[in-house]
Design a protein around this motif. Structure first.
Motif, PDB file in Angstrom:
ATOM      1  N   ALA B  30      -0.487  -2.977   6.402  1.00 25.05           N
ATOM      2  CA  ALA B  30      -1.069  -1.684   6.030  1.00 25.05           C
ATOM      3  C   ALA B  30      -1.007  -1.451   4.530  1.00 25.05           C
ATOM      4  O   ALA B  30      -0.834  -2.388   3.750  1.00 25.05           O
ATOM      5  CB  ALA B  30      -0.369  -0.561   6.789  1.00 25.05           C
ATOM      6  N   CYS B  31      -1.109  -0.177   4.147  1.00 27.58           N
ATOM      7  CA  CYS B  31      -1.254   0.225   2.747  1.00 27.58           C
ATOM      8  C   CYS B  31      -0.156  -0.314   1.836  1.00 27.58           C
ATOM      9  O   CYS B  31      -0.387  -0.545   0.658  1.00 27.58           O
ATOM     10  CB  CYS B  31      -1.344   1.744   2.642  1.00 27.58           C
ATOM     11  N   CYS B  32       1.057  -0.501   2.326  1.00 26.11           N
ATOM     12  CA  CYS B  32       2.144  -1.031   1.514  1.00 26.11           C
ATOM     13  C   CYS B  32       1.749  -2.360   0.869  1.00 26.11           C
ATOM     14  O   CYS B  32       2.310  -2.733  -0.159  1.00 26.11           O
ATOM     15  CB  CYS B  32       3.383  -1.267   2.371  1.00 26.11           C
ATOM     16  N   GLY B  68       4.410  -2.736   5.917  1.00 20.49           N
ATOM     17  CA  GLY B  68       3.451  -1.831   6.543  1.00 20.49           C
ATOM     18  C   GLY B  68       3.822  -1.453   7.960  1.00 20.49           C
ATOM     19  O   GLY B  68       4.845  -1.841   8.496  1.00 20.49           O
ATOM     20  N   VAL B  96       8.760   2.805   4.486  1.00 14.75           N
ATOM     21  CA  VAL B  96       9.339   3.572   5.588  1.00 14.75           C
ATOM     22  C   VAL B  96       8.721   3.219   6.936  1.00 14.75           C
ATOM     23  O   VAL B  96       9.389   3.319   7.961  1.00 14.75           O
ATOM     24  CB  VAL B  96       9.245   5.107   5.383  1.00 14.75           C
ATOM     25  N   CYS B  97       7.459   2.847   6.927  1.00 17.57           N
ATOM     26  CA  CYS B  97       6.830   2.513   8.215  1.00 17.57           C
ATOM     27  C   CYS B  97       7.553   1.348   8.875  1.00 17.57           C
ATOM     28  O   CYS B  97       7.909   1.403  10.047  1.00 17.57           O
ATOM     29  CB  CYS B  97       5.367   2.147   8.025  1.00 17.57           C
ATOM     30  N   PHE B 103       6.113   8.431   8.816  1.00 19.31           N
ATOM     31  CA  PHE B 103       5.686   9.750   9.297  1.00 19.31           C
ATOM     32  C   PHE B 103       4.949   9.661  10.619  1.00 19.31           C
ATOM     33  O   PHE B 103       4.482  10.668  11.129  1.00 19.31           O
ATOM     34  CB  PHE B 103       4.825  10.452   8.242  1.00 19.31           C
ATOM     35  N   GLY B 125      10.490   4.481   0.925  1.00 16.29           N
ATOM     36  CA  GLY B 125       9.364   4.736   0.030  1.00 16.29           C
ATOM     37  C   GLY B 125       8.051   4.554   0.752  1.00 16.29           C
ATOM     38  O   GLY B 125       7.948   3.758   1.664  1.00 16.29           O
ATOM     39  N   CYS B 126       7.086   5.347   0.330  1.00 19.93           N
ATOM     40  CA  CYS B 126       5.788   5.308   1.022  1.00 19.93           C
ATOM     41  C   CYS B 126       4.656   5.312   0.022  1.00 19.93           C
ATOM     42  O   CYS B 126       4.098   6.345  -0.237  1.00 19.93           O
ATOM     43  CB  CYS B 126       5.668   6.495   1.958  1.00 19.93           C
ATOM     44  N   PRO B 127       4.293   4.186  -0.570  1.00 16.61           N
ATOM     45  CA  PRO B 127       4.982   2.905  -0.518  1.00 16.61           C
ATOM     46  C   PRO B 127       6.119   2.868  -1.525  1.00 16.61           C
ATOM     47  O   PRO B 127       6.180   3.688  -2.423  1.00 16.61           O
ATOM     48  CB  PRO B 127       3.883   1.916  -0.927  1.00 16.61           C
TER      49      PRO B 127
HETATM   50  S1  SF4 Z   1       5.205   3.299   4.225  1.00 15.46           S
HETATM   51 FE1  SF4 Z   1       3.454   4.493   3.470  1.00 15.46          FE
HETATM   52  S2  SF4 Z   1       2.350   3.053   2.148  1.00 15.46           S
HETATM   53 FE2  SF4 Z   1       3.693   1.851   3.466  1.00 15.46          FE
HETATM   54  S3  SF4 Z   1       2.485   1.262   5.248  1.00 15.46           S
HETATM   55 FE3  SF4 Z   1       3.561   3.158   5.750  1.00 15.46          FE
HETATM   56  S4  SF4 Z   1       2.105   4.760   5.235  1.00 15.46           S
HETATM   57 FE4  SF4 Z   1       1.425   2.919   4.199  1.00 15.46          FE
END
Ligand code: SF4
Lengths: 166, 171
Positions: B30-32, B68, B96-97, B103, B125-127
């Motif tokens: 994912a976004c990370c 991610g 954190v994911c 979240f 951290g996100c990210p």
């Molecule tokens: S921690 Fe934040 S940036 Fe990383 S995968 Fe999860 S939502 Fe995306």
């Protein structure tokens, strides 16, 4: 924006239309779910409307309302640029089984995966769909997660650590 | 002393070598991943810590970085990737994911990758900022040096069990 298209749609659909509105500039038709395929075909093939692009197909669960579900279609004409939203209210059968509506795959092949997603998330069955399987969740998954009565804490894990790894 | 002294010194030397030659397998979902790329770039340059080589086969890697969101559906895949890695191996949950589910609290997201595999270092951290990741890498290196990685601890426990006669070596 597409007021003329809405007028035209009302004209050609006649009694299939239950109500219309244009809140926030989104021209919307609420139509009879039992004749949805004929309705959509009429919108697509009308020489004036030419609603030839199925933008989106989704569903909403209004838990506590009657009818409970609403299948929502978004149409756009690639020729005239007009947009229409079509909603088909769908009651949940009294025995708790899945509500059913006609599939639009014979009209737009692009409806295939949308309908599978709606089936996966809301448990709406599409009559005449060529391959109605779950698309996002795994086959072992039980229930329909986007229904409002699906508990958000409920997990259905496929794999967990073995106890000696804890 | 005697043999014990030499084996522990040898162990230290081996761990020292291991901590500076981590071959990572990035499990990016994912976004990370974007921040993970920054980490590899010249600015933060993870190569300085001896961990620059991504291996796109888990069989060649000894550091699994979970970058991610992990969904329940991905669980069996992640588990299999982990099992394919040769020991000794370490794992880092990036963001954190991967650490807790972040979240997301819903039907599809696994509440932390540690639900299905053991994790050695968690990065919040996100990210996370790349600095945090470098910090985590150093934490992991400390752990490796001290022999505190999950697999290292398990190996030691097994070794003890064999010595105490509780476990038999076969084959
Ligand atoms: S921690 Fe934040 S940036 Fe990383 S995968 Fe999860 S939502 Fe995306």
């Amino acid at each position: 924006m597409s007021a003329a298209a809405l007028e035209r749609a009302k004209q050609i659909l006649g009694t299939a239309v239950r109500s219309t509105h244009d809140k926030c500039g989104d021209e919307t038709l609420v139509v009879d779910a039992t004749t949805i395929r004929d309705t959509m075909k009429a919108l697509r093939d009308d020489s004036e409307l030419k609603m030839n692009f199925l933008v989106d197909l989704t569903c909403v669960d209004y838990l506590g309302n009657e009818p409970r579900f609403e299948v929502v279609y978004h149409l756009r004409s690639m020729t005239t640029g007009a947009r229409l939203r079509v909603k088909a209210p769908l009651a949940e059968p009294a025995d708790g089984s899945s509500p059913e509506i006609d599939s639009l795959v014979p009209l737009w092949r692009g409806a295939n995966w949308f309908e599978r997603e709606v089936f996966d998330m809301y448990g709406v069955k599409f009559r005449g769909h060529p391959d109605l399987r779950r698309i996002l969740m795994y086959p072992e998954f039980v229930g329909y997660p986007m229904r409002k009565d699906y508990p958000k804490e409920r997990r259905q894990p496929l794999v967990r650590r073995t106890p000696d790894e804890a | 002393m005697g043999l014990e002294f030499y084996t522990s010194k040898l162990g230290d030397a081996v761990n020292w070598a291991r901590k500076y030659s981590l071959f990572q397998y990035p499990f990016v979902t994912a976004c990370c991943g974007m921040e993970f790329m920054a980490l590899w770039g010249p600015k933060y340059d993870v190569a300085r810590f001896g961990a620059e080589f991504p291996r796109f086969s888990p069989r060649q890697a000894d550091l699994l970085i979970i970058v991610g969101t992990i969904t329940e559906r991905q669980g069996p895949v992640l588990r299999r990737v982990y099992e394919q890695m040769c020991e000794p191996k370490w794992t880092v949950a990036f963001g954190v994911c991967a650490s807790t589910g972040g979240f997301y609290q819903n039907y599809s997201v696994m509440p932390g990758a540690d639900q299905c595999i053991p994790i050695d270092v968690y990065i919040p951290g996100c990210p996370p900022r790349p600095e945090q990741v470098l910090d985590a890498l150093q934490l992991l290196q400390d752990k490796i040096q001290k022999g505190e990685g999950y697999i290292q601890k398990r190996e030691r426990a097994e070794h003890e069990a064999v010595k105490a006669g509780k476990l038999k070596v076969v084959g």
